[in-house]
Design a protein around this motif. Structure first.
Motif, PDB file in Angstrom:
ATOM      1  N   ARG A  80       0.858  -1.191   0.000  1.00  0.00           N
ATOM      2  CA  ARG A  80       0.000   0.000   0.000  1.00  0.00           C
ATOM      3  C   ARG A  80       0.885   1.229   0.000  1.00  0.00           C
ATOM      4  N   ASP A  81       0.602   2.150  -0.922  1.00  0.00           N
ATOM      5  CA  ASP A  81       1.307   3.424  -0.975  1.00  0.00           C
ATOM      6  C   ASP A  81       0.264   4.515  -0.722  1.00  0.00           C
ATOM      7  N   PHE A  82       0.183   4.945   0.542  1.00  0.00           N
ATOM      8  CA  PHE A  82      -0.826   5.927   0.935  1.00  0.00           C
ATOM      9  C   PHE A  82      -0.433   7.300   0.419  1.00  0.00           C
ATOM     10  N   GLY A  83      -1.374   7.949  -0.262  1.00  0.00           N
ATOM     11  CA  GLY A  83      -1.114   9.275  -0.808  1.00  0.00           C
ATOM     12  C   GLY A  83      -2.236  10.249  -0.491  1.00  0.00           C
ATOM     13  N   THR A  88      -2.374   3.846  -3.680  1.00  0.00           N
ATOM     14  CA  THR A  88      -2.014   2.930  -4.762  1.00  0.00           C
ATOM     15  C   THR A  88      -1.666   1.589  -4.142  1.00  0.00           C
ATOM     16  N   LEU A  89      -2.392   0.567  -4.559  1.00  0.00           N
ATOM     17  CA  LEU A  89      -2.237  -0.768  -4.008  1.00  0.00           C
ATOM     18  C   LEU A  89      -1.589  -1.692  -5.030  1.00  0.00           C
ATOM     19  N   THR A  90      -0.706  -2.544  -4.576  1.00  0.00           N
ATOM     20  CA  THR A  90      -0.179  -3.609  -5.419  1.00  0.00           C
ATOM     21  C   THR A  90      -0.971  -4.855  -5.072  1.00  0.00           C
ATOM     22  N   VAL A  91      -1.581  -5.443  -6.090  1.00  0.00           N
ATOM     23  CA  VAL A  91      -2.411  -6.632  -5.897  1.00  0.00           C
ATOM     24  C   VAL A  91      -1.806  -7.777  -6.701  1.00  0.00           C
ATOM     25  N   GLY A 115      -8.007   6.572  -0.321  1.00  0.00           N
ATOM     26  CA  GLY A 115      -6.984   6.454   0.709  1.00  0.00           C
ATOM     27  C   GLY A 115      -7.517   5.937   2.024  1.00  0.00           C
ATOM     28  N   LEU A 116      -8.696   6.376   2.411  1.00  0.00           N
ATOM     29  CA  LEU A 116      -9.246   5.968   3.705  1.00  0.00           C
ATOM     30  C   LEU A 116      -9.924   4.612   3.660  1.00  0.00           C
ATOM     31  N   GLY A 117     -10.416   4.209   2.490  1.00  0.00           N
ATOM     32  CA  GLY A 117     -11.139   2.944   2.397  1.00  0.00           C
ATOM     33  C   GLY A 117     -10.323   1.810   1.818  1.00  0.00           C
ATOM     34  N   ALA A 118      -9.023   2.007   1.644  1.00  0.00           N
ATOM     35  CA  ALA A 118      -8.188   0.984   1.016  1.00  0.00           C
ATOM     36  C   ALA A 118      -8.036  -0.234   1.924  1.00  0.00           C
ATOM     37  N   PRO A 119      -8.137  -1.432   1.350  1.00  0.00           N
ATOM     38  CA  PRO A 119      -7.957  -2.644   2.156  1.00  0.00           C
ATOM     39  C   PRO A 119      -6.523  -2.745   2.681  1.00  0.00           C
TER      40      PRO A 119
END
Length: 139
Positions: A80-83, A88-91, A115-119
């Motif tokens: 996870r790259d919080f911005g 931006t998530l790597t899946v 950003g706030l709702g990212a798993p």
């Protein structure tokens, strides 16, 4: 927007921003690829092709194990790259047999999420697409 979503070739797609480009088997307006079965913007194209999606066209939902999805695929959040408002998530997709080559594929994708709702990292998610994939010419 037209050029961003429907570039003339792979180089233009990558020049204009992040792009998810993958091999697919296209038939009757649908592509079968590592992401499952997704609609394409060239319903008359048939056969092997390369398709393009933008990271923001990929939609993640938590996987609870009991649901069976006709379209899309499963993956695990590995980074996870919080911005701020966008993360931006790597899946990493679960290994599967490629519809075009018949080979087992291991693919990682970049997906943009709120950003706030990212798993969280380590979560299993279902990946589906928003809109149509673009069939790149000359594939």
């Amino acid at each position: 927007m037209e050029l961003y979503l429907h570039p003339a070739d792979r180089q233009t797609a990558l020049f204009l921003g992040d792009a998810v480009i993958m091999p697919a088997q296209v038939e009757d307006g649908w592509a079968t690829c590592d992401l499952g079965r997704i609609p394409v913007n060239h319903p008359s194209h048939s056969g092997p092709a390369h398709i393009m999606l933008r990271p923001e066209q990929l939609h993640l939902t938590p996987e609870h194990g009991e649901a069976i999805h006709a379209n899309g695929c499963l993956g695990v959040i590995t980074d996870r790259d919080f911005g701020g408002n966008v993360c931006t998530l790597t899946v990493e997709l679960h290994p599967q047999v490629c519809a075009v080559s018949g080979q087992t594929t291991n693919r990682s994708l970049l997906v943009r999420s709120s950003g706030l709702g990212a798993p969280p990292t380590g979560s299993t998610v279902h990946i589906s697409t928003l809109g149509n994939a673009h069939v790149l010419p000359g594939a």
